[in-house]
Design an enzyme around this catalytic site. Sequence first.
Site, mmCIF file in Angstrom:
data_model
loop_
_atom_site.group_PDB
_atom_site.id
_atom_site.type_symbol
_atom_site.label_atom_id
_atom_site.label_comp_id
_atom_site.label_asym_id
_atom_site.label_seq_id
_atom_site.Cartn_x
_atom_site.Cartn_y
_atom_site.Cartn_z
ATOM 1 N N SER A 121 1.378 4.595 0.112
ATOM 2 C CA SER A 121 0.499 3.935 -0.844
ATOM 3 C C SER A 121 -0.938 3.999 -0.359
ATOM 4 O O SER A 121 -1.215 4.062 0.845
ATOM 5 C CB SER A 121 0.926 2.471 -1.012
ATOM 6 O OG SER A 121 -0.057 1.718 -1.681
ATOM 7 N N LYS A 122 -1.861 3.950 -1.328
ATOM 8 C CA LYS A 122 -3.284 3.900 -0.990
ATOM 9 C C LYS A 122 -3.639 2.617 -0.255
ATOM 10 O O LYS A 122 -4.704 2.518 0.347
ATOM 11 C CB LYS A 122 -4.127 4.023 -2.261
ATOM 12 C CG LYS A 122 -4.070 5.401 -2.908
ATOM 13 C CD LYS A 122 -4.897 5.448 -4.183
ATOM 14 C CE LYS A 122 -4.833 6.824 -4.826
ATOM 15 N NZ LYS A 122 -5.594 6.900 -6.089
ATOM 16 N N ARG A 123 -2.744 1.630 -0.316
ATOM 17 C CA ARG A 123 -3.024 0.363 0.374
ATOM 18 C C ARG A 123 -2.835 0.467 1.874
ATOM 19 O O ARG A 123 -3.295 -0.386 2.621
ATOM 20 C CB ARG A 123 -2.121 -0.743 -0.200
ATOM 21 C CG ARG A 123 -2.445 -1.129 -1.629
ATOM 22 C CD ARG A 123 -1.622 -2.321 -2.072
ATOM 23 N NE ARG A 123 -0.209 -1.998 -2.134
ATOM 24 C CZ ARG A 123 0.384 -1.484 -3.209
ATOM 25 N NH1 ARG A 123 -0.320 -1.209 -4.286
ATOM 26 N NH2 ARG A 123 1.686 -1.239 -3.203
#
Length: 320
Positions: free
Chosen positions: A251-253
Site C-alpha cells: 500500500s501507498k501507506r
Amino acid sequence: MKRRGRFAPTPSGQLHIGNALSALASWLQIRQAGGEFVLRIEDIDKPRSRPEFARQQQDDLVWLGIDWDEGPEQGGPYAPYVQSERENLYEAALERLDEAGRLYPCYCSRSELASIASAPHGLSSEGPVYPGFCRHLTAEEREEKGARKTPAIRFIMPSEPIAFEDGAAGWMRYDGDALGDFVVKRADGMFSYQLAVTVDDAAMGITDVLRGADLLDSTPRQLALYEALGSQAPAFAHIPLVADESGQRLSKRDKSLTLASLKQAGVPPERLVGALAHMAGWTERLETVSAAELIGAFDPPKPDRPIVLTSRLMQWLLND
C-alpha cells in the site's frame, strides 16, 4: 502499426515497490516490441490527487531507469497527458453513449447502496454488484426523484458474456449481468475511472495495456465501453500484485516501501530493478541490473503465481 503502451499512475501518494513492478513490466513490454511508451497522469479524482505527488512519481520513474516518448512535460500528438485537462473528451463520450441508449440516471441513496454491500452479491473492482434498482424507472419516477436528488449516471452492461484473451492470465470470460451496471459519472460531477481510462487509451492509440491483476475484472467493463463507443480495444495483460509475507498487498501507506524512501536510504536503482526482476522471474538469482538490460528477458508473470516481497529479499535490497 507500431505498438503503444502506457503507465498511468494516480498522484494520490508516492510510488511503492508494487507500482514500480507494474511500471517496469509495462515499459519492458513496449521497449521489447520497439514501440512507443506514454506516461499519463490519472488525476481525475481531484480531491485525492496532488501535483507534488505527480512530480515525485515522474522523478522516481526516471531514477528507476524508465523513460517515455510522450507525457505531461514533453507533450506529444495526443496532449494533454493529464486527465483533469481532458474532461471535454469524457463529456463527449457520455453524449455518444446517451444517444445510443446505453446510460440511465441512478438516484440511489448512500443507505440504499450500503444495503447492496451487505447483500450476497459478488465483489469486484467496482465494489458490490449493482442490481439495477434505477434501470427501469419510468419517466415520471425519474422526474420525481430528480427533483430531490442529482443522479449519478450508470452504463448498461450487455447481458451476453464478454470473453477475451489476457496476455498473462489466458482466456477470461465474464457474464455482463454478474458484473452489474456501473457508474460513469458520479452525482458530484466526477467522471469514473472506467470511462476516463477507456476514452484516453482509445484517443491516444494505446495498443497494449499491462497492469495489476486487481484490475482484471475492469477489462470486461472497458471492453463493453469500447464496443459502445465504436473504438478499437487494446490487448490486455494483468500481472500479479506484490504482497508481503502475510499475503497483504503493498500500500501507498507503507512509507518504508516507497521508491522515494528507498532512494533516500541509498538503495541504487539497479539494486531495486534487480529485486523486481528476480521477483518477476526474469533473472534466476538476485543481482544488480539496469532496466535496459532486462528488455530481452521480459515475459509477463502469470497472475496465478503470487509475487511475495520476502524479508530475505528486503535484506538483500537494503544490503543488510
